[in-house]
Design a protein around this motif. Sequence first.
Motif, PDB file in Angstrom:
ATOM      1  N   ARG A  90       0.729  -1.587   0.309  1.00  0.00           N
ATOM      2  CA  ARG A  90       0.033  -0.126  -0.039  1.00  0.00           C
ATOM      3  C   ARG A  90       0.844   1.758  -0.115  1.00  0.00           C
ATOM      4  NH1 ARG A  90      -1.577  -0.703   4.499  1.00  0.00           N
ATOM      5  NH2 ARG A  90      -1.420  -2.340   4.578  1.00  0.00           N
ATOM      6  N   MET A  91       1.993   0.570   0.644  1.00  0.00           N
ATOM      7  CA  MET A  91       3.071   2.023   0.607  1.00  0.00           C
ATOM      8  C   MET A  91       4.205   2.601  -0.843  1.00  0.00           C
ATOM      9  SD  MET A  91       2.080   1.249   4.017  1.00  0.00           S
ATOM     10  CE  MET A  91       3.044   0.266   4.645  1.00  0.00           C
ATOM     11  N   LEU A  92       3.150   1.248  -1.824  1.00  0.00           N
ATOM     12  CA  LEU A  92       4.805   1.607  -2.802  1.00  0.00           C
ATOM     13  C   LEU A  92       3.730   2.368  -3.864  1.00  0.00           C
ATOM     14  CD1 LEU A  92       5.535  -1.704  -3.068  1.00  0.00           C
ATOM     15  CD2 LEU A  92       6.693  -0.018  -1.581  1.00  0.00           C
ATOM     16  N   ASP A  93       4.549   3.534  -5.061  1.00  0.00           N
ATOM     17  CA  ASP A  93       4.138   3.901  -5.539  1.00  0.00           C
ATOM     18  C   ASP A  93       4.344   2.739  -7.195  1.00  0.00           C
ATOM     19  OD1 ASP A  93       4.847   6.098  -4.597  1.00  0.00           O
ATOM     20  OD2 ASP A  93       6.310   6.571  -5.151  1.00  0.00           O
ATOM     21  N   LEU A  94       4.928   2.057  -7.011  1.00  0.00           N
ATOM     22  CA  LEU A  94       5.188   1.229  -8.154  1.00  0.00           C
ATOM     23  C   LEU A  94       5.001  -0.455  -7.037  1.00  0.00           C
ATOM     24  CD1 LEU A  94       7.682   2.230 -10.366  1.00  0.00           C
ATOM     25  CD2 LEU A  94       5.213   2.293 -11.250  1.00  0.00           C
ATOM     26  N   LEU A  95       3.792  -1.277  -7.585  1.00  0.00           N
ATOM     27  CA  LEU A  95       4.375  -2.480  -6.781  1.00  0.00           C
ATOM     28  C   LEU A  95       5.160  -2.944  -8.285  1.00  0.00           C
ATOM     29  CD1 LEU A  95       0.230  -2.704  -6.301  1.00  0.00           C
ATOM     30  CD2 LEU A  95       1.437  -2.764  -4.095  1.00  0.00           C
ATOM     31  N   PRO A  96       5.728  -4.437  -6.493  1.00  0.00           N
ATOM     32  CA  PRO A  96       7.088  -5.547  -7.456  1.00  0.00           C
ATOM     33  C   PRO A  96       6.126  -6.121  -9.140  1.00  0.00           C
ATOM     34  CG  PRO A  96       6.548  -5.767  -5.323  1.00  0.00           C
ATOM     35  CD  PRO A  96       5.161  -5.062  -5.666  1.00  0.00           C
ATOM     36  N   ARG A  97       5.257  -6.251  -9.074  1.00  0.00           N
ATOM     37  CA  ARG A  97       4.935  -6.756 -11.017  1.00  0.00           C
ATOM     38  C   ARG A  97       5.177  -5.288 -11.760  1.00  0.00           C
ATOM     39  NH1 ARG A  97       1.928  -5.700 -14.562  1.00  0.00           N
ATOM     40  NH2 ARG A  97       0.579  -4.669 -13.045  1.00  0.00           N
ATOM     41  N   LYS A  98       4.527  -4.027 -10.990  1.00  0.00           N
ATOM     42  CA  LYS A  98       4.842  -3.279 -12.003  1.00  0.00           C
ATOM     43  C   LYS A  98       6.206  -2.883 -12.631  1.00  0.00           C
ATOM     44  CE  LYS A  98       1.515   0.309 -12.837  1.00  0.00           C
ATOM     45  NZ  LYS A  98       0.425   1.575 -12.917  1.00  0.00           N
ATOM     46  N   LEU A  99       6.236  -2.569 -11.445  1.00  0.00           N
ATOM     47  CA  LEU A  99       8.329  -2.659 -11.265  1.00  0.00           C
ATOM     48  C   LEU A  99       8.916  -3.516 -12.011  1.00  0.00           C
ATOM     49  CD1 LEU A  99      10.325  -0.968  -8.369  1.00  0.00           C
ATOM     50  CD2 LEU A  99      11.095  -2.798  -9.671  1.00  0.00           C
ATOM     51  N   MET A 100       8.755  -4.399 -12.242  1.00  0.00           N
ATOM     52  CA  MET A 100       9.282  -5.569 -13.092  1.00  0.00           C
ATOM     53  C   MET A 100       9.420  -5.662 -14.441  1.00  0.00           C
ATOM     54  SD  MET A 100      11.245  -7.839 -10.918  1.00  0.00           S
ATOM     55  CE  MET A 100      11.347  -9.115 -12.058  1.00  0.00           C
ATOM     56  N   SER A 101       7.701  -5.282 -14.849  1.00  0.00           N
ATOM     57  CA  SER A 101       7.538  -5.126 -16.455  1.00  0.00           C
ATOM     58  C   SER A 101       8.402  -3.668 -17.093  1.00  0.00           C
ATOM     59  CB  SER A 101       6.421  -4.804 -15.820  1.00  0.00           C
ATOM     60  OG  SER A 101       5.903  -3.984 -17.605  1.00  0.00           O
ATOM     61  N   LEU A 102       8.225  -2.556 -15.534  1.00  0.00           N
ATOM     62  CA  LEU A 102       8.782  -1.193 -16.183  1.00  0.00           C
ATOM     63  C   LEU A 102      10.847  -2.246 -16.461  1.00  0.00           C
ATOM     64  CD1 LEU A 102       7.064   0.866 -14.079  1.00  0.00           C
ATOM     65  CD2 LEU A 102       7.416   0.934 -16.052  1.00  0.00           C
ATOM     66  N   LEU A 103      11.208  -2.541 -15.646  1.00  0.00           N
ATOM     67  CA  LEU A 103      12.876  -3.215 -15.611  1.00  0.00           C
ATOM     68  C   LEU A 103      12.816  -3.822 -16.835  1.00  0.00           C
ATOM     69  CD1 LEU A 103      14.894  -2.734 -13.931  1.00  0.00           C
ATOM     70  CD2 LEU A 103      14.366  -5.182 -12.651  1.00  0.00           C
ATOM     71  N   GLN A 104      11.418  -4.944 -17.775  1.00  0.00           N
ATOM     72  CA  GLN A 104      11.893  -5.872 -18.512  1.00  0.00           C
ATOM     73  C   GLN A 104      11.874  -4.410 -19.612  1.00  0.00           C
ATOM     74  OE1 GLN A 104       8.606  -8.257 -18.592  1.00  0.00           O
ATOM     75  NE2 GLN A 104      10.122  -9.797 -17.620  1.00  0.00           N
ATOM     76  N   PHE A 105      11.713  -3.437 -19.400  1.00  0.00           N
ATOM     77  CA  PHE A 105      11.494  -2.408 -20.486  1.00  0.00           C
ATOM     78  C   PHE A 105      12.611  -1.294 -20.145  1.00  0.00           C
ATOM     79  CE2 PHE A 105       7.033  -4.931 -21.478  1.00  0.00           C
ATOM     80  CZ  PHE A 105       7.347  -5.060 -22.902  1.00  0.00           C
ATOM     81  N   GLY A 106      12.897  -1.139 -19.257  1.00  0.00           N
ATOM     82  CA  GLY A 106      14.048  -0.734 -19.328  1.00  0.00           C
ATOM     83  C   GLY A 106      13.695   0.656 -18.855  1.00  0.00           C
ATOM     84  N   GLN A 107      12.975   1.160 -18.166  1.00  0.00           N
ATOM     85  CA  GLN A 107      12.131   1.799 -18.357  1.00  0.00           C
ATOM     86  C   GLN A 107      12.902   2.882 -17.115  1.00  0.00           C
ATOM     87  OE1 GLN A 107       9.685   3.802 -20.709  1.00  0.00           O
ATOM     88  NE2 GLN A 107      10.669   1.837 -21.243  1.00  0.00           N
ATOM     89  N   SER A 108      14.206   3.325 -16.770  1.00  0.00           N
ATOM     90  CA  SER A 108      14.992   3.282 -15.529  1.00  0.00           C
ATOM     91  C   SER A 108      14.490   5.179 -14.936  1.00  0.00           C
ATOM     92  CB  SER A 108      16.585   3.759 -15.663  1.00  0.00           C
ATOM     93  OG  SER A 108      16.973   4.959 -17.178  1.00  0.00           O
TER      94      SER A 108
END
Lengths: 250, 296, 135
Positions: free
Chosen positions: C43-61
């Motif tokens: 609840r405190m996260l701007d991006l939940l881990p799944r979403k972060l993983m997705s952005l990471l896969q696309f190199g969205q630093s």
Amino acid sequence: MSTTTEQTAVEAKMIPIYVMGKKYEVPETLTIMKALEYAGYKYIRGCGCRGGVCGACSTVYRKPGDYKIYTGLACQTVVEPEMYLTQLPFYPANRATYDFHALEGNPEEIFGLYPELFRCVACNACSKVCPMDVEVMDYIAALKRGDIAAAAQISFDCIQCGLCASRCMGELPQYHIGQLARRINGAYLTPRAEHLATMVANIEAGRYTECLNKLKSADEDELKRLYTEERELEPAQAGEDWTPKENVCL
Amino acid sequence: MSIAYYPGCTLKTKGKNLEKSALAAMEVLGIDVEELPRWNCCGAVYSLADDDLIHVVAPVRDLVRVAERGQDTVITLCSMCYNTLARANDLMKNDEEKRKTINDFMDEEPDYSGEVRVVHLLDYLRDEYGWDKLKEKLKSPLNGMKVAPYYGCTLLRPKEVALDHPDRPVLMHEFLETLGADVVDFPNAMECCGSYQVLGNPDAAVEVSHEILSGAAEKGAEALALTCPLCDFNLGKRQDIILEKYEGASEVPIYYFTQLLAVALGVAPEECHFELNRDSAAQLLKDKNIISAVPA
Amino acid sequence: MIRKISPRTINDDFRRKVKEISGQDIQQCFQCGTCSASCPMGRMLDLLPRKLMSLLQFGQSDAIAAANTAWVCASCHTCMVRCPRGIDITKVMEAIRQLTLRQNINRINPSEIPAEEVNDMPQIAMVSGFRKLTS
Ligand code: SF4
Ligand code: SF4
Ligand code: SF4
Ligand code: SF4
Ligand code: FES
């Protein structure tokens, strides 16, 4: 200049050392400090007691073909051929300000003044570099668990040279923290010496006034006589229970 | 030969109640432990970056201290220390390349390759001492006391060092049951208390800690038993903040598992240092007639 | 929010470094969301881990750097033990933190913590907090 000095200078083998990268030929018998002076350097800082206790002359050096960092006090360490050295007389380190008499002597006060204590990673670079062979990592470890007395004991030989801080991966000012621990240990944790209070009371009650006045009013010759002739010397092999015959002033 | 004991820094100050009660209990049980004469902070959290070995040096150094003394087992009480030492040990045992790098770096220490066994008092009691034997030694079992076992993170995760199944653990359940308590199962038993975020995001730590406490209270727990001084800080010491912030939040006494063990074995409550717990902790034991008086 | 993925917006260097530091194959994530559902700090996260993983896969630093996720993560390892693809997401979070900390940037500053607060903290909080949040 006396002939003996000249002879020594001639006889001593000359060896090359490198000071901040520049090569000098110096007599192999000299300490680093004397060698630097021999080479023409003049100490304005980086030298204090010349006796290995002030911590002003810490020196870092390396030997050819060796990855190790060596350290020593310039006033105590004898030069070695091909050594590469520089003095590091001062290293900036965070020193907390505190009102010592307002402290109660608990570990939390040290933690509050030096929270960076908790950044130590036990790399041991500090102990390895300490010219006094203090186990710096161990006194930091003792402090992390709040054992001020142990830290005071382990750091006892520290001469505040600052070399540990120069190598610290956690950016700690180890020697300042150790000094605070020793101060606290001395002032708050060590039992008071009871005989000291008795002594002070005796002094205040005038127990020694007469003896002191006698010395104060003596002229130079009388003082010399008292010191060289009248004084009762402790015999060389005296046992622990030896006391002087004349003991009015004890 | 006695087992080497690694305390961890906090157990010497704010977590004295964990250490003192454990040592008293182990003495009653005849478990012969001896504190390492020389040890350093293990670092509390294990380094999670593959290329960061410097942060593994601290726990390895402690393991070297055990090996140096010719001892083959080191026992821990704090679950974070357990986790950090056990993971470091695992690395030294199984990763040849990193082992060499670390041994080379610590050129002033003897080489180490994971010879020591790292245990926690809980798995030692289960696997080596045995629940049955423990049960026989009880003097004042925790009868009628509804206690929720709180595992937190570091006893159960990651799997390599887990003392039990990461999602369906029974270790602390069995422990409390052996002590005679009514064990209260609750869904947050394996959830994180916020850990070191008490430093970075204290509000977040308060929020997750509140959930754990209310989760236990909802299931009827009268108290929580735990193994970690950081959990104790978030759930115990900082419970006042939670009680003030959340309407309907109720006081939950927090114990170190070793304190419950010690009192059940008949150790004097004074030796368990309940003054470092919430006041409600000693009071509840008194109300349940497990101890005769709240220590002054 | 619509995010444009093009060779120009993919920070491959960042992606590569995260992989290297974490030792995790982030492309293995199949976006099931187990990690997000498990995260106690969710609840405190701007991006939940799944979403972060997705952005990471696309190199969205940039998006990842702007989010508080890695800094609020408590390294509880819950996502890690539950990920059906065996990804150690906790290590991924660590790698993201490290990429900032290694630039000599502190997330919290030890010298700025009031002494009273330090006095209250058990050593274990200070040590772990400094390891995770200071350079
Ligand atoms: S402890 Fe540090 S300051 Fe003290 S003598 Fe050793 S290196 Fe120098
Ligand atoms: S150099 Fe610094 S980080 Fe390394 S052991 Fe010494 S105090 Fe700790
Ligand atoms: S649990 Fe694993 S596979 Fe599922 S979304 Fe998270 S990282 Fe991806
Ligand atoms: S390790 Fe971090 S991201 Fe994963 S579940 Fe725990 S807090 Fe969430
Ligand atoms: S000059 Fe004082 S220690 Fe060398």
